[in-house]
Design an enzyme around this catalytic site. Structure first.
Site, PDB file in Angstrom:
ATOM      1  CE  LYS A   3      25.320  36.104  42.229  1.00 52.34           C
ATOM      2  NZ  LYS A   3      25.019  34.690  42.506  1.00 52.34           N
ATOM      3  CE  LYS A  10      28.598  36.397  50.093  1.00 51.77           C
ATOM      4  NZ  LYS A  10      27.891  35.343  49.311  1.00 51.77           N
ATOM      5  NE  ARG A  40      31.234  28.349  48.602  1.00 44.88           N
ATOM      6  CZ  ARG A  40      30.416  27.444  48.054  1.00 44.88           C
ATOM      7  NH1 ARG A  40      30.851  26.204  47.841  1.00 44.88           N
ATOM      8  NH2 ARG A  40      29.191  27.765  47.725  1.00 44.88           N
ATOM      9  CG  ASP A  68      28.041  33.456  41.599  1.00 42.94           C
ATOM     10  OD1 ASP A  68      28.153  34.398  42.405  1.00 42.94           O
ATOM     11  OD2 ASP A  68      26.965  33.101  41.082  1.00 42.94           O
ATOM     12  CD  GLU A  91      30.504  35.771  46.234  1.00 43.48           C
ATOM     13  OE1 GLU A  91      30.251  34.885  45.396  1.00 43.48           O
ATOM     14  OE2 GLU A  91      29.628  36.278  46.961  1.00 43.48           O
ATOM     15  CG  ASP A 116      26.236  38.362  48.367  1.00 48.54           C
ATOM     16  OD1 ASP A 116      25.604  37.591  49.120  1.00 48.54           O
ATOM     17  OD2 ASP A 116      27.151  37.986  47.611  1.00 48.54           O
ATOM     18  CG  ASP A 144      27.969  37.587  44.240  1.00 47.13           C
ATOM     19  OD1 ASP A 144      28.872  37.526  43.376  1.00 47.13           O
ATOM     20  OD2 ASP A 144      27.465  36.585  44.789  1.00 47.13           O
TER      21      ASP A 144
HETATM   22  N1  BES Z   1      25.454  35.557  47.092  1.00 53.08           N
HETATM   23  C1  BES Z   1      25.202  34.309  46.461  1.00 53.08           C
HETATM   24  C2  BES Z   1      24.103  33.495  47.144  1.00 53.08           C
HETATM   25  C3  BES Z   1      22.709  34.069  47.137  1.00 53.08           C
HETATM   26  C4  BES Z   1      21.766  33.635  46.225  1.00 53.08           C
HETATM   27  C5  BES Z   1      22.315  34.972  48.109  1.00 53.08           C
HETATM   28  C6  BES Z   1      20.472  34.150  46.255  1.00 53.08           C
HETATM   29  C7  BES Z   1      21.035  35.490  48.135  1.00 53.08           C
HETATM   30  C8  BES Z   1      20.113  35.080  47.214  1.00 53.08           C
HETATM   31  C9  BES Z   1      26.470  33.476  46.473  1.00 53.08           C
HETATM   32  O1  BES Z   1      27.661  34.168  46.407  1.00 53.08           O
HETATM   33  C10 BES Z   1      26.426  32.595  45.274  1.00 53.08           C
HETATM   34  O2  BES Z   1      26.488  33.103  44.189  1.00 53.08           O
HETATM   35  N2  BES Z   1      26.324  31.283  45.486  1.00 53.08           N
HETATM   36  C11 BES Z   1      26.251  30.358  44.430  1.00 53.08           C
HETATM   37  C12 BES Z   1      27.229  29.245  44.725  1.00 53.08           C
HETATM   38  C13 BES Z   1      27.454  28.303  43.577  1.00 53.08           C
HETATM   39  C14 BES Z   1      28.222  28.995  42.489  1.00 53.08           C
HETATM   40  C15 BES Z   1      28.224  27.113  44.082  1.00 53.08           C
HETATM   41  C16 BES Z   1      24.835  29.832  44.371  1.00 53.08           C
HETATM   42  O3  BES Z   1      24.224  29.631  45.426  1.00 53.08           O
HETATM   43  O4  BES Z   1      24.323  29.642  43.278  1.00 53.08           O
HETATM   44 ZN    ZN Z   2      27.640  36.088  47.118  1.00 43.54          ZN
HETATM   45 MN    MN Z   3      28.279  34.603  44.442  1.00 42.21          MN
END
Ligand code: BES
Ligand code: ZN
Ligand code: MN
Length: 504
Positions: A282, A270, A356, A352, A354, A293, A275
């Site tokens: 966010k 990834k 996947r 968010d 993104e 990220d 992000d």
């Molecule tokens: N990059 C984030 C995940 C993340 C969170 C990485 C904290 C490192 C530290 C990812 O893209 C994300 O935003 N995931 C969301 C998914 C949700 C919207 C289903 C999450 O984990 O909140």
């Molecule tokens: Zn992310």
């Molecule tokens: Mn994200």
């Protein structure tokens, strides 16, 4: 930034070293009394013993030194050329795990010094498998603890020691184990540098250019898709995620091909260079660390950079799915439906989620075009994985028990712990969409919010039945503290375990 420290085996005796920090490793004793491990021969040489402020057992008792891995104590010693610093460094049970910590502690003690020397603390017989692995771990710990990334005009803390000497009776026998540690640490440092680079500089084109540079230096074939290429070839998900940014997305393929490879592994990383969450924005507290990220892509590139040097018998293709998830009028909207490389449609209910999406495109491509025997993806995918396991352990999902077991074992050897998480079949139902083949986040609250598992189940849809493992490194991908071989910021977690898996 290449390591500021050079580390090399040299002939003894320790007392003849011109270093301004001299060290003796001390093992944790089998009873309550720790034993000094001064050399392969095991004894403190008489000429050195005569210079210490007291007999070594008395010093050990005086400082209540237990020989725990990473424990250090320092005192001045007069070697007839003025006072030099002398250190005892705890090496625990002399295994790889303890020596990695010892190497890190030693490198921290050596900061600000000109030259540091330590009697070789190899466990097991010198040159034996266990001894070599332990020495490799010591070198990894020493180099990675000395890793620095700074954009400050003036360096803020004592700089890493320029030279570490490993004093051994037969230094030539240890060159290979030291070199291996240097390569493993170097691959990790490459990943850390990419991760720590701020996103103002690190846009998708920048990251793709770094990948081309690394591939060139390692003699690997590389191909980069720019936005027009992605459009032509139908990478709808990468384009959708990258659409909100003025800095368009990229896909990079890097190939390592040994002669008569055993099998073909595809590593997918990834590579979200920043992000924001996209329109599903966010809050700042969650956003401020999101330059990291792209850790998955950085780890995959770090691994590829070292395979030839380590002589891996496995053919490995790295795919870096790179985009900036930005907030603008060009961004994808919640409710949009996108089409992945393989032709499946995904309803984007949260922009968010993104990671996947970009991974799905790359995995579709791997399955359709690369005939992989195994797919492993690495991603800072979910806050849920971090919440579940903290920053010390990576979440591992997989469809193949043997593959999962091998990765867990490699993580034990590298000091990068993984914990297997379940792909709960029932939860698959939450990914149903009313209008598309899949939704990118769970649409039902029936099972609470199993965020890391939902993300993994989503990815599984894109494996085409190929044995697959998924490393969610959202927790251990970043360190908030200086601890053992970790430094604050990007850790490159996964680089060393994947290299061990691919070369041992
Ligand atoms: N990059 C984030 C995940 C993340 C969170 C990485 C904290 C490192 C530290 C990812 O893209 C994300 O935003 N995931 C969301 C998914 C949700 C919207 C289903 C999450 O984990 O909140
Ligand atoms: Zn992310
Ligand atoms: Mn994200």
């Amino acid at each position: 930034m290449p390591f500021a420290t050079e580390i090399r085996p040299v002939p003894g005796p320790l007392i003849d070293s011109a270093a301004d920090l001299l060290a003796l490793p001390v093992a944790a004793g089998s009873s309550d009394q720790p034993a000094a491990v001064a050399s392969a021969a095991g004894a403190v040489p008489a000429d050195l013993a005569a210079r210490l402020p007291g007999p070594l057992p008395d010093l050990i008792a005086h400082y209540e030194f237990a020989g725990r891995p990473g424990e250090t104590v320092e005192f001045p010693v007069d070697l007839g050329r003025g006072l030099v610093r002398f250190a005892l460094v705890g090496v625990g049970d002399l295994g790889a795990r303890d020596l990695r910590r010892a190497g890190a502690a030693f490198a921290r003690s050596a900061r600000g010094r000109e030259r540091a020397a330590i009697a070789l603390p190899a466990g097991g017989a010198a040159g034996s498998g266990a001894g070599d692995e332990a020495l490799t771990a010591f070198v990894e710990g020493a180099l990675l603890a000395g890793y620095t990334f700074s954009l400050a005009a003036e360096p803020k803390r004592p700089r890493p020691v320029p030279l570490v000497e490993l004093v051994a009776d037969d230094p030539g026998r240890h060159e290979a184990a030291v070199a291996r540690g240097r390569i493993l640490a170097g691959a990790t440092a490459l990943a850390r540098d990419l991760i720590n680079t701020p996103s103002a500089e690190k846009d998708p084109a920048w990251l793709a250019a770094r990948a081309e540079e690394v591939a060139g230096a390692a003699g690997l074939a590389v191909e980069v898709w720019d936005e027009a290429d992605l459009e032509r070839d139908g990478f709808g998900a990468i384009l959708a995620v990258g659409g909100g940014s003025a800095r368009p997305p990229r896909l990079v393929r890097v190939e390592y091909r040994p002669e008569n490879p055993e099998r073909h592994v595809v590593l997918v990383g990834k590579g979200i260079t920043f992000d924001t969450g996209g329109l599903s924005l966010k809050p700042n507290d969650n956003m401020k660390l999101m330059k990291t990220d792209m850790s998955g892509a950085a780890v995959v590139l770090g691994v590829l950079s070292a395979l030839a040097e380590l002589g891996s018998p496995v053919r490995v293709t790295g795919l870096l799915a790179i985009a900036e998830n930005a907030f603008s009028g060009g961004a994808q909207r919640p409710g949009d439906v996108i089409t992945t490389f393989g032709g499946r449609t995904v309803e984007v209910l949260n922009t968010d989620a993104e990671g996947r999406l970009v991974l799905a495109d790359a995995m579709d491509y791997a399955v359709a075009e690369l005939a992989p025997d195994v797919i492993v993806d690495v991603a800072t995918l979910t806050g849920a994985a971090k919440l579940a396991l903290g920053t010390g352990i990576g979440a591992l999902f997989g469809t193949d028990d043997e593959l999962v077991a091998r990765l867990v074992a490699a993580g034990e050897r590298s000091g990068e712990a993984l914990w297997r998480m379940p792909l709960v079949e029932e939860y698959r139902a939450t990914l149903r969409s009313r209008v598309a083949d899949l939704a990118n986040i769970g649409t039902s609250a029936d099972f609470g919010r199993p965020g890391a598992t939902e993300a993994a189940l989503f990815l599984r849809e894109f494996t085409g039945g190929v044995p697959w493992a998924h490393l969610d490194i959202a927790g251990p991908g970043r360190s908030m503290a200086e601890s053992a071989e970790l430094t604050k910021g990007g850790t490159g977690f996964g680089t060393r375990l994947l290299l061990r898996w691919l070369t041992e």
